[in-house]
Design an enzyme around this catalytic site. Structure first.
Site, PDB file in Angstrom:
ATOM      1  N   GLY A 179      -2.154   0.073  -4.618  1.00  0.00           N
ATOM      2  CA  GLY A 179      -2.356  -0.177  -3.197  1.00  0.00           C
ATOM      3  C   GLY A 179      -2.632   1.095  -2.417  1.00  0.00           C
ATOM      4  O   GLY A 179      -3.519   1.132  -1.547  1.00  0.00           O
TER       5      GLY A 179
ATOM      6  N   ALA B  48       0.801  -1.233   0.000  1.00  0.00           N
ATOM      7  CA  ALA B  48       0.000   0.000   0.000  1.00  0.00           C
ATOM      8  C   ALA B  48       0.832   1.281   0.000  1.00  0.00           C
ATOM      9  O   ALA B  48       0.274   2.355   0.186  1.00  0.00           O
ATOM     10  CB  ALA B  48      -0.939   0.010   1.207  1.00  0.00           C
ATOM     11  N   SER B  49       2.128   1.189  -0.227  1.00  0.00           N
ATOM     12  CA  SER B  49       2.957   2.392  -0.119  1.00  0.00           C
ATOM     13  C   SER B  49       2.933   3.259  -1.371  1.00  0.00           C
ATOM     14  O   SER B  49       3.387   4.403  -1.351  1.00  0.00           O
ATOM     15  CB  SER B  49       4.409   2.019   0.217  1.00  0.00           C
ATOM     16  OG  SER B  49       4.954   1.187  -0.786  1.00  0.00           O
ATOM     17  N   ARG B  50       2.390   2.736  -2.456  1.00  0.00           N
ATOM     18  CA  ARG B  50       2.322   3.507  -3.714  1.00  0.00           C
ATOM     19  C   ARG B  50       1.366   2.817  -4.674  1.00  0.00           C
ATOM     20  O   ARG B  50       0.852   1.735  -4.397  1.00  0.00           O
ATOM     21  CB  ARG B  50       3.704   3.627  -4.356  1.00  0.00           C
ATOM     22  CG  ARG B  50       4.334   2.300  -4.770  1.00  0.00           C
ATOM     23  CD  ARG B  50       5.712   2.488  -5.378  1.00  0.00           C
ATOM     24  NE  ARG B  50       6.650   3.003  -4.389  1.00  0.00           N
ATOM     25  CZ  ARG B  50       7.408   2.226  -3.613  1.00  0.00           C
ATOM     26  NH1 ARG B  50       7.338   0.908  -3.716  1.00  0.00           N
ATOM     27  NH2 ARG B  50       8.233   2.751  -2.744  1.00  0.00           N
ATOM     28  N   GLY B  51       1.118   3.450  -5.826  1.00  0.00           N
ATOM     29  CA  GLY B  51       0.374   2.830  -6.904  1.00  0.00           C
ATOM     30  C   GLY B  51      -1.045   2.434  -6.540  1.00  0.00           C
ATOM     31  O   GLY B  51      -1.745   3.138  -5.809  1.00  0.00           O
TER      32      GLY B  51
ATOM     33  N   LYS C 198       0.327 -14.409 -11.389  1.00  0.00           N
ATOM     34  CA  LYS C 198      -1.017 -13.874 -11.162  1.00  0.00           C
ATOM     35  C   LYS C 198      -2.093 -14.904 -11.513  1.00  0.00           C
ATOM     36  O   LYS C 198      -3.140 -14.968 -10.862  1.00  0.00           O
ATOM     37  CB  LYS C 198      -1.215 -12.602 -11.985  1.00  0.00           C
ATOM     38  CG  LYS C 198      -0.381 -11.416 -11.510  1.00  0.00           C
ATOM     39  CD  LYS C 198      -0.771 -10.949 -10.119  1.00  0.00           C
ATOM     40  CE  LYS C 198      -0.089  -9.636  -9.751  1.00  0.00           C
ATOM     41  NZ  LYS C 198      -0.523  -9.128  -8.424  1.00  0.00           N
TER      42      LYS C 198
ATOM     43  N   TYR D  72       5.425 -12.765 -14.535  1.00  0.00           N
ATOM     44  CA  TYR D  72       4.391 -11.969 -13.870  1.00  0.00           C
ATOM     45  C   TYR D  72       3.007 -12.563 -14.109  1.00  0.00           C
ATOM     46  O   TYR D  72       2.253 -12.812 -13.164  1.00  0.00           O
ATOM     47  CB  TYR D  72       4.471 -10.537 -14.386  1.00  0.00           C
ATOM     48  CG  TYR D  72       3.432  -9.602 -13.802  1.00  0.00           C
ATOM     49  CD1 TYR D  72       3.492  -9.203 -12.475  1.00  0.00           C
ATOM     50  CD2 TYR D  72       2.391  -9.114 -14.598  1.00  0.00           C
ATOM     51  CE1 TYR D  72       2.541  -8.339 -11.940  1.00  0.00           C
ATOM     52  CE2 TYR D  72       1.441  -8.248 -14.077  1.00  0.00           C
ATOM     53  CZ  TYR D  72       1.520  -7.864 -12.748  1.00  0.00           C
ATOM     54  OH  TYR D  72       0.578  -7.010 -12.229  1.00  0.00           O
TER      55      TYR D  72
ATOM     56  N   ASP E 180       6.832  -7.334   5.057  1.00  0.00           N
ATOM     57  CA  ASP E 180       7.480  -8.000   3.926  1.00  0.00           C
ATOM     58  C   ASP E 180       6.699  -9.277   3.651  1.00  0.00           C
ATOM     59  O   ASP E 180       6.716 -10.211   4.469  1.00  0.00           O
ATOM     60  CB  ASP E 180       8.932  -8.314   4.281  1.00  0.00           C
ATOM     61  CG  ASP E 180       9.671  -9.065   3.180  1.00  0.00           C
ATOM     62  OD1 ASP E 180       9.039  -9.454   2.176  1.00  0.00           O
ATOM     63  OD2 ASP E 180      10.888  -9.284   3.336  1.00  0.00           O
TER      64      ASP E 180
END
Length: 259
Positions: free
Chosen positions: A32, A27-30, A178, A174, A82
């Site tokens: 999230g 959640a620190s960027r983008g 997913k 990737y 983490d």
């Protein structure tokens, strides 16, 4: 599993999450950070979870996102997490429960990007995608389930990608990671239905140009294929409202889910 009931007609932002607690991993960027802010704006107390305690090569930290939520009148707790470490996840979950009293909503968003061809993919990059994008979702979900069950139900969602179905575009670590996450969550919906817990996957309908996308070698995207981040925030709020009597066992696309 098809969802039970019908899709709500109201915009996601009109539905209150007051009294709910959300744990947002990555959640620190983008995406999230946008989802965390959207859930908070809808009334949820939000644990902003990620590794980014200090700013690194990319902008955004758990502290800056939490500060933004609080400045806007919401409730937020920055928690270092983490997702490749079970101990780190357990500590972050316990800190959230200790501060907010429980967890009702999980957004498993932490991820790393690698879109290179298989033949030129180093093993460490392949393994990192699986460790973060798949095993990380498994670990954070495993840690949160007992707390959501204790609340009498709630909502789990994993952020995935439309690339899972783009097999005409080739293979990469990737999309494989997913795809496995989607299978994990679709099966988990069946397992958790008796506990009244909704389990869904959510992906952008188009491409969200996050800091991670741009730094991770994402290819150039025509403007018409770019989705505003707010679409994911609105869709996440709607899915956060669900339990096993509503939308569950589905893979949702953001712009198809909300007006």
């Amino acid at each position: 599993m098809a969802h039970c009931g019908s899709l709500p007609n109201e915009p996601a932002v009109s539905r209150s999450l007051s009294g709910k607690v959300a744990f947002v991993a990555g959640a620190s960027r983008g995406i999230g950070a946008t989802v965390a802010a959207s859930l908070a704006a809808a009334g949820a107390a939000v644990a902003v979870a990620a590794r980014s305690e200090e700013r690194g090569k990319l902008p955004g930290t758990i502290g800056s996102v939490a500060d933004g939520i609080i400045a806007a009148g919401g409730r937020a707790l920055p928690v270092a997490c983490d997702v490749t470490s079970e101990g780190s996840i357990n500590a972050a979950v316990e800190a959230t429960v200790g501060t907010f009293g429980g967890i009702d909503i999980l957004v498993a968003n932490a991820g790393v990007l690698w879109l290179g061809p298989i033949e030129s993919t180093p093993l460490k990059r392949w393994q990192l995608c699986l460790d973060v994008n798949l095993t990380g979702v498994f670990l954070v979900t495993k840690a949160v389930i007992p707390h959501v069950r204790a609340r009498g139900g709630g909502s789990l969602m994993a952020v995935t990608t439309t690339g899972v179905g783009m097999v005409d575009q080739g293979a990469n670590a990737y999309w494989v990671s997913k795809a496995a996450t989607e299978r994990l969550y679709l099966g988990l919906a069946t397992d958790l239905q008796p506990d009244n817990i909704a389990v869904n996957c959510l992906s952008p309908s188009r491409v969200v140009l996050t800091e991670g996308w741009q730094a991770g070698g994402g290819f150039d995207i025509p403007p018409e294929m770019v989705e505003p981040r707010e679409a994911m925030g609105n869709a996440a709020v709607l899915l956060a409202q669900q339990d096993a009597t509503g939308i569950t066992g589905t893979v949702q696309r953001s712009e198809e889910l909300t007006p």
